[in-house]
Design a protein around this motif. Structure first.
Motif, PDB file in Angstrom:
ATOM      1  N   SER A 191      54.778  35.886  83.448  1.00  0.00           N
ATOM      2  CA  SER A 191      53.974  36.164  84.425  1.00  0.00           C
ATOM      3  C   SER A 191      53.384  34.910  85.142  1.00  0.00           C
ATOM      4  O   SER A 191      53.118  34.154  84.224  1.00  0.00           O
ATOM      5  CB  SER A 191      52.974  36.990  84.012  1.00  0.00           C
ATOM      6  OG  SER A 191      51.584  36.818  84.838  1.00  0.00           O
ATOM      7  N   ASN A 192      53.332  34.935  86.484  1.00  0.00           N
ATOM      8  CA  ASN A 192      52.648  33.577  86.832  1.00  0.00           C
ATOM      9  C   ASN A 192      51.182  33.293  86.837  1.00  0.00           C
ATOM     10  O   ASN A 192      50.667  32.389  87.138  1.00  0.00           O
ATOM     11  CB  ASN A 192      53.385  32.862  88.230  1.00  0.00           C
ATOM     12  CG  ASN A 192      52.727  34.418  89.387  1.00  0.00           C
ATOM     13  OD1 ASN A 192      52.349  35.256  88.710  1.00  0.00           O
ATOM     14  ND2 ASN A 192      52.682  33.673  90.378  1.00  0.00           N
ATOM     15  N   LYS A 193      50.654  34.243  86.332  1.00  0.00           N
ATOM     16  CA  LYS A 193      49.059  34.243  86.155  1.00  0.00           C
ATOM     17  C   LYS A 193      48.786  33.735  84.835  1.00  0.00           C
ATOM     18  O   LYS A 193      47.649  33.484  84.822  1.00  0.00           O
ATOM     19  CB  LYS A 193      48.587  35.584  86.500  1.00  0.00           C
ATOM     20  CG  LYS A 193      48.673  36.044  87.781  1.00  0.00           C
ATOM     21  CD  LYS A 193      47.856  37.293  87.980  1.00  0.00           C
ATOM     22  CE  LYS A 193      48.279  38.045  89.558  1.00  0.00           C
ATOM     23  NZ  LYS A 193      49.809  38.587  89.547  1.00  0.00           N
ATOM     24  N   ALA A 194      49.800  33.593  83.948  1.00  0.00           N
ATOM     25  CA  ALA A 194      49.416  32.949  82.704  1.00  0.00           C
ATOM     26  C   ALA A 194      48.862  31.719  82.543  1.00  0.00           C
ATOM     27  O   ALA A 194      49.193  30.953  83.917  1.00  0.00           O
ATOM     28  CB  ALA A 194      50.485  33.174  81.825  1.00  0.00           C
ATOM     29  N   PRO A 195      48.224  31.162  82.011  1.00  0.00           N
ATOM     30  CA  PRO A 195      47.935  29.468  81.950  1.00  0.00           C
ATOM     31  C   PRO A 195      49.229  28.785  81.964  1.00  0.00           C
ATOM     32  O   PRO A 195      50.384  29.137  81.471  1.00  0.00           O
ATOM     33  CB  PRO A 195      47.311  29.423  80.703  1.00  0.00           C
ATOM     34  CG  PRO A 195      46.665  30.675  80.410  1.00  0.00           C
ATOM     35  CD  PRO A 195      47.575  31.671  80.952  1.00  0.00           C
ATOM     36  N   ASP A 196      49.163  27.488  82.670  1.00  0.00           N
ATOM     37  CA  ASP A 196      50.315  26.822  82.559  1.00  0.00           C
ATOM     38  C   ASP A 196      51.137  26.577  81.376  1.00  0.00           C
ATOM     39  O   ASP A 196      52.327  26.727  81.359  1.00  0.00           O
ATOM     40  CB  ASP A 196      49.959  25.584  83.280  1.00  0.00           C
ATOM     41  CG  ASP A 196      49.617  25.537  84.651  1.00  0.00           C
ATOM     42  OD1 ASP A 196      49.808  26.722  85.122  1.00  0.00           O
ATOM     43  OD2 ASP A 196      48.959  24.695  85.392  1.00  0.00           O
TER      44      ASP A 196
ATOM     45  N   VAL B  93      56.007  29.708  88.747  1.00  0.00           N
ATOM     46  CA  VAL B  93      54.674  29.413  89.525  1.00  0.00           C
ATOM     47  C   VAL B  93      54.448  29.946  90.948  1.00  0.00           C
ATOM     48  O   VAL B  93      53.553  30.634  91.219  1.00  0.00           O
ATOM     49  CB  VAL B  93      54.330  28.036  89.330  1.00  0.00           C
ATOM     50  CG1 VAL B  93      52.933  27.878  89.994  1.00  0.00           C
ATOM     51  CG2 VAL B  93      53.899  27.403  88.025  1.00  0.00           C
ATOM     52  N   THR B  94      55.747  29.659  91.619  1.00  0.00           N
ATOM     53  CA  THR B  94      55.582  30.151  93.148  1.00  0.00           C
ATOM     54  C   THR B  94      56.013  31.388  93.299  1.00  0.00           C
ATOM     55  O   THR B  94      56.251  31.747  94.612  1.00  0.00           O
ATOM     56  CB  THR B  94      56.470  28.963  93.867  1.00  0.00           C
ATOM     57  OG1 THR B  94      57.726  28.741  93.084  1.00  0.00           O
ATOM     58  CG2 THR B  94      55.750  27.654  93.783  1.00  0.00           C
ATOM     59  N   ALA B  95      56.543  31.960  92.250  1.00  0.00           N
ATOM     60  CA  ALA B  95      57.537  33.176  92.586  1.00  0.00           C
ATOM     61  C   ALA B  95      56.586  34.130  93.219  1.00  0.00           C
ATOM     62  O   ALA B  95      57.078  34.895  94.230  1.00  0.00           O
ATOM     63  CB  ALA B  95      57.525  34.085  91.083  1.00  0.00           C
ATOM     64  N   ALA B  96      55.213  34.277  93.016  1.00  0.00           N
ATOM     65  CA  ALA B  96      54.447  35.499  93.721  1.00  0.00           C
ATOM     66  C   ALA B  96      53.908  35.060  95.020  1.00  0.00           C
ATOM     67  O   ALA B  96      53.418  36.136  95.698  1.00  0.00           O
ATOM     68  CB  ALA B  96      53.249  35.491  92.633  1.00  0.00           C
TER      69      ALA B  96
END
Lengths: 414, 713
Positions: B625-630, B658-661
């Motif tokens: 998920s891209n919401k997870a911390p880096d 990161v840019t997926a969403a």
């Protein structure tokens, strides 16, 4: 016929001195001739070396005290920093003649300060016209202080421009001292070991008041017969002599034998001394315990020596950690796959061991290994599954703490 | 600051403990997440009092265990400088070299327990022997200079404690200027002893407690960790001055006293007069603690088999530390009272009555939900069932009765367990374990009489000889008589009857022996062959013969013991309401006590939801998920790589995730140029991973990093 002769000192004092330093007459007379008279300049630095308890400290102390020469006596182990050492010298110098104790010592951080303060002290104590002796016992410690300390002490006479002689006492030879940059070469004097005859003579000198000198000397003879092979340390021998003397006297006290009955006494004491050699001498049991044993006539088996308690109980995983450490330190890392994996594939038998590995690894000693490897081996040798928990990691450091016990494994690769 | 760790890394140093507002904050923590407010207060109070009780009890036990050791040490100290006080001028005294009296105190490898031992030791010494005690630790003394500083600081401070406080300022100022040498120590000692001598009579009590010239005791807590040089130097220096002040050394040794010889060369160890003192082994220590704390009815909280097993395993496998065991037990108490709302009933029986009556409706529902209670309800007749499930008052009545039952069960359980242990602990090969704790675990686990081990131990018990059997029965009688249980009179009667029967048998045997003896005389003269023959005959006859009276009696005894076991040693989880008294969530305990840092790190990075508890992070399977911390994204991506990771590819993948969403519009814009912000975020994530030790820069390829864990290397 007195051996020590010197025009500067009264013969009575010299005779007294001679009686106090048996078997060291030649060294003392040599020192006396170097020292010269009180007001004469002496050699700037003298280096005296000799084996443990060959009388260096004792001779110097008695010599300086009997002749009442102004001196400072410092043990370098005790003064572990140069500052402490220099301050100690100054304090002793101040307290030497006048009894007024100086409350707070002057801080003395550098050798430069020391030279200045030293000159001041000499003037204040009216010692300009006499040779002052600075004796540094256990001088090998000087090498671990700042690099300038040793060379400066060797040339103290030149630096202070006063009549001072520095005497260094050490157990190791001068060659081990000489700094790379070179320095003033001291006068070197060697104190040879005491021979068995010397030991006999010195030990017999201090006989207990209740018994005759001959009786005690016979005892010393027996004692040396047993211990001379293992121990030539005068202090230790004296200690042992004092410890076991009461046992030797026992038959005499109980009137079973006379003082002349050497053979009987020997039979009584000899096994006892042999036992002492195995226990007290090795500090397996302490001397006070030994004395209590003598009094109570117990069997020495009752008190176990230190090495009887060599058994150490370790937690389950600590034991395996040690085994893993052993395996990791003696096996080459290449072989791990073969030893600890179930399906390790084929290995060509012929070239498996390289030539240099054919010599026993135990002869080469343990090798360092990374922590990861240790843990990997641990996980594979313990039967059930081991989780890499914090407890295991802390055990590694604990085992490391105990590892003084197993210093061979102590080669960590960090 | 220094650490004991072998590796480099970040370490957390807790600030030195400050006075906390204890009760207030902990109570708040306790209440957190609890719905029932007034109950939680009560629970907290119960928990606190139980904790206190356990603490004082264990401390008392430990004091008792250490008493012998401390007595020995004190008498050693008394002895060691007796000569110093008398100032003898005897010949032997003059001739002997002055050795430093040294106590080698072997304490075992459980280093965590040593602190407590040393604390109580110094307390004992302070009370009985000397005010001058210095405790040195290796980590404070890397050099002789630090050691002397520490030593002087502690000694001069302790002198202040004994004195009035007005001198404190003066001392504190001068301490900084005091020279760290033995001479200043000696001067201090002289002035300190002189001062106590010239004290006013009102102050005299301190000096009467101690001796005229109290020894200076220097304790080296962990001898093994000291460097050789420091120790050697200290011993050499102090031996120079041993004539001037009475010094005693105590070496705390974890492993074996041989360490002294390997640390100190003969020339140094010959300056010491070493006596050995050994503390109780930590395993015995644990047995006593378990015996006196867990195997009694004294504390209402009990541990279930799994929990006890976890605690014992940590002890045996990891640290041998009794203190940790006790702390574990205390954790169980807190956890139990915190997590279980019904734990208010977990108290002494007298208090329980009131608490049962004041149970709220909610709590009654909680009781009804207990699986053991449900089983109990099902076994009742239907009217009773309805009453229990609907009326709170009848429920309370039942609960009270059941609690009483449980109490009686415990009162009977422990004495009978001890009796059984008397039997099993003397059997060959110990089928049910040597220690009572093993037996206890076995009994808690399931019906012990159904296990094979029990069967085999009964078999073995049927072969015991008479004298053993009699002594065991006597021991059992002692145990039962001294225990408070109410039902034991009958059992004791029965056991005593067995004993008298054995007595009678013995008399009968003696009579018979006399008649048999001439026959035996004859047999003695036979040769080997005949002997063999007779033995064979005897064996035959025994097989066919009826059981002797003794054997019958033995069978009877064993059967009786068996019946006792079946009656009283029922596993606790068969009892109704056992959930209230027994703490049984072993997994929680394991998580707390046996932490697994690697696994925790992996879960944190792999599944951030488990720690952050943010709904957005709830992962749906293996996707990233891209919401997870880096750092989590970078970590997950790096798990998919081999030993070497190409940084460019990694960055690419990172930016994709990161840019997926952000949808197709963003996608079009960011053709192949990576956004600077994303680049920076990536670099930060990578350097964080490097700090955590997952990757390191590789020398083989400059634009690659090497993995260090799990499939790396």
């Amino acid at each position: 016929m007195p051996i020590l002769e010197h025009p500067a000192y009264p013969p009575a004092t010299l005779l007294c001195l001679e009686s106090l330093v048996p078997c060291r007459e030649s060294q003392v007379s040599m020192l006396l001739s170097i020292f010269g008279e009180r007001q004469q300049l002496s050699f700037p630095s003298i280096f005296i070396y000799g084996h443990t308890s060959s009388g260096k400290t004792y001779v110097m102390k008695t010599l300086l005290n009997t002749l009442q020469l102004p001196h400072v006596f410092v043990n370098c182990v005790e003064c572990f920093t140069s500052r402490l050492l220099l301050e100690e010298i100054l304090i002793q110098l101040h307290n030497g003649s006048s009894e007024t104790k100086q409350a707070s010592p002057v801080p003395c951080d550098t050798f430069n300060d020391f030279v200045r303060l030293f000159k001041q002290a000499l003037t204040s104590q009216n010692l300009q016209d006499q040779t002052v002796y600075v004796v540094l016992d256990r001088a090998e410690q000087l090498r671990e202080m700042e690099a300038n300390v040793l060379p400066a002490f060797l040339r103290l006479q030149e630096l202070t421009d006063r009549n001072v002689t520095v005497i260094l006492l050490s157990e190791i030879v001068w060659e081990m001292f000489r700094p790379n940059t070179g320095c003033f070469e001291p006068f070197i004097l060697y104190f040879p070991d005491y021979s068995i005859g010397h030991l006999q003579k010195i030990l017999s000198q201090n006989h207990p008041p209740e018994y005759s000198a001959d009786f005690y000397s016979a005892y010393i003879n027996i004692l040396l017969g047993v211990f001379y092979m293992v121990c030539r340390d005068l202090k230790e021998l004296q200690h042992l002599a004092a410890l076991n003397f009461s046992k030797y006297c026992e038959p005499v006290v109980r009137r079973e034998a006379k003082e002349r009955d050497t053979r009987k006494l020997w039979k009584n004491i000899e096994p006892h001394l042999k036992k002492a050699m195995q226990t007290v001498y090795l500090r397996e049991i302490s001397s006070s315990q030994w004395e209590r044993l003598q009094c109570e006539e117990e069997e020495p088996g009752q008190i176990k020596g230190l090495s009887a308690h060599a058994h150490v109980e370790l937690p389950y995983y600590s034991k395996f950690l040690l085994i893993a450490a052993y395996l990791a330190s003696y096996n080459p890392a290449r072989t791990d796959k073969r030893f600890f994996l179930k399906h390790h594939g084929k290995i060509k038998k012929t070239n498996f061991m390289k030539k240099h590995e054919k010599t026993s690894n135990h002869l080469l000693g343990p090798k360092p290994f990374p922590l990861d490897r240790l843990l990997a081996i641990l996980y594979s040798i313990v039967d059930n599954r081991v989780a890499p928990t914090a407890n295991i990691f802390s055990q590694v450091s604990q085992v490391h703490m105990y590892l003084l016990l197993f210093p061979v494994y102590c080669l960590w690769n960090f | 600051m220094s650490t004991r760790s072998l590796s480099k890394g970040c370490f957390v140093f807790k600030p030195s403990p400050k006075r906390r507002k204890v009760s207030r904050t902990t109570a708040d923590y306790f209440r957190e997440g609890n719905s029932d407010l007034e109950d939680s207060e009560l629970r907290f109070a119960t928990c606190q009092s139980l904790q206190k009780q356990v603490k004082s009890e264990t401390e008392q036990i430990e004091e008792e265990l250490n008493e012998q050791l401390f007595d020995n040490l004190v008498s050693f100290l008394r002895r060691s400088h007796s000569a110093f006080q008398e100032k003898t001028t005897e010949w032997t005294w003059r001739m002997k070299s002055r050795e430093i009296p040294t106590a080698a105190l072997v304490l075992g490898v459980n280093v965590t327990d040593h602190d407590f031992t040393f604390r109580s030791l110094s307390e004992v010494l302070q009370n009985n022997v000397t005010p001058y005690i210095a405790l040195l630790e290796a980590k404070d003394c890397p050099g002789i200079k630090n050691l002397m500083q520490k030593l002087l600081g502690q000694l001069m401070n302790c002198c202040i404690d004994a004195d009035s406080s007005e001198e404190e300022d003066y001392e504190q100022v001068s301490r900084n200027r005091v020279r760290c040498s033995m001479t200043s120590l000696i001067n201090w000692y002289e002035s300190a002893t002189k001062r106590t001598d010239s004290e006013t009579p009102g102050k005299k009590r301190t000096s009467s407690r101690h001796w005229q010239s109290p020894p200076v005791v220097v304790i080296f807590k962990d001898m093994e960790s000291f460097t050789t040089k420091v120790l050697q130097d200290f011993v050499v220096i102090s031996s120079q001055h041993i004539g001037e002040f009475p010094l005693v050394l105590i070496f705390g040794i974890a492993t074996s006293p041989m360490i002294i010889h390997s640390l100190l060369p003969h020339s140094v160890s010959s300056l010491l007069c070493i006596e050995l003192f050994q503390s109780l082994s930590c395993k015995d220590h644990l047995s006593t603690i378990i015996d006196k704390v867990l195997l009694t009815t004294q504390f209402p909280l009990k541990l279930s088999e799994k929990v006890l097993q976890v605690l014992i395993n940590i002890f045996l496998y990891h640290d041998f530390s009794v203190q940790n065991f006790i702390k574990g037990f205390q954790l169980c108490i807190v956890e139990h009272f915190h997590s279980n709302p019904l734990s208010i009933l977990c108290c002494q029986l007298e208090e329980a009555k009131g608490r049962v009556n004041s149970l709220s409706h909610n709590q009654c529902e909680n009781v009804r939900r207990l699986p053991s209670f449900r089983r109990y309800v099902e076994s009742q007749v239907s009217e009773k069932q309805i009453a229990l499930l609907t009326a709170d008052s009848s429920l309370k009545e039942a609960v009270w009765k059941l609690l009483e039952d449980l109490n009686v069960y415990h009162e009977n359980y422990f004495p009978i367990l001890r009796c059984l242990h008397v039997f099993t602990s003397s059997l060959p090969k110990y089928p049910l374990g040597k220690q009572i704790r093993e037996l206890h675990c076995a009994c808690l686990e399931n019906r012990v009489w159904e296990t094979e081990e029990y069967e085999s131990s009964l078999q073995l018990a049927r072969m015991l000889n008479k004298s053993d059997l009699v002594t065991m029965l006597q021991k059992c009688v002692e145990i039962l008589v001294s225990s408070p249980g109410r039902e034991f009179d009958e059992i004791v009667e029965k056991l005593k009857e067995f004993l008298t029967q054995f007595q009678k048998l013995e008399e009968a045997y003696q009579e018979r022996d006399e008649s048999v003896s001439p026959q035996k005389e004859l047999q003695k003269k036979t040769n080997l062959f005949n002997l063999q023959k007779t033995l064979l005959e005897l064996k035959e006859s025994r097989r066919s013969k009826k059981l002797t009276k003794f054997e019958m009696l033995r069978f009877e005894v064993v059967d009786y013991i068996d019946s006792l076991v079946r009656r009283y040693l029922v596993p606790a989880d068969h009892k109704t309401l056992h959930e209230i008294v027994y703490f049984n969530t072993a997994s929680v305990l394991r998580e707390h006590l046996n932490a697994a840092p690697r696994i925790a790190l992996h879960t944190a990075l792999n599944n951030p939801y488990s720690y952050l508890k943010s709904e957005a992070l709830k992962s749906d399977g293996g996707s990233i998920s891209n919401k997870a911390p880096d750092i989590c994204i970078a970590y997950k991506l790096h798990l998919e790589c081999g030993r070497l990771i190409n940084l460019v590819d990694w960055l690419e993948a990172f930016s994709t995730v990161v840019t997926a969403a952000e949808g197709p519009t963003a996608d079009a814009a960011s053709s192949d140029q990576v956004d600077d912000v994303i680049h920076a975020r990536f670099i930060r994530a990578v350097s964080e991973l490097e700090l955590l030790g997952f990757i390191k820069p590789s020398k083989q390829k400059t634009d690659h990093v090497a993995r260090l864990t799990w499939g790396g290397c």
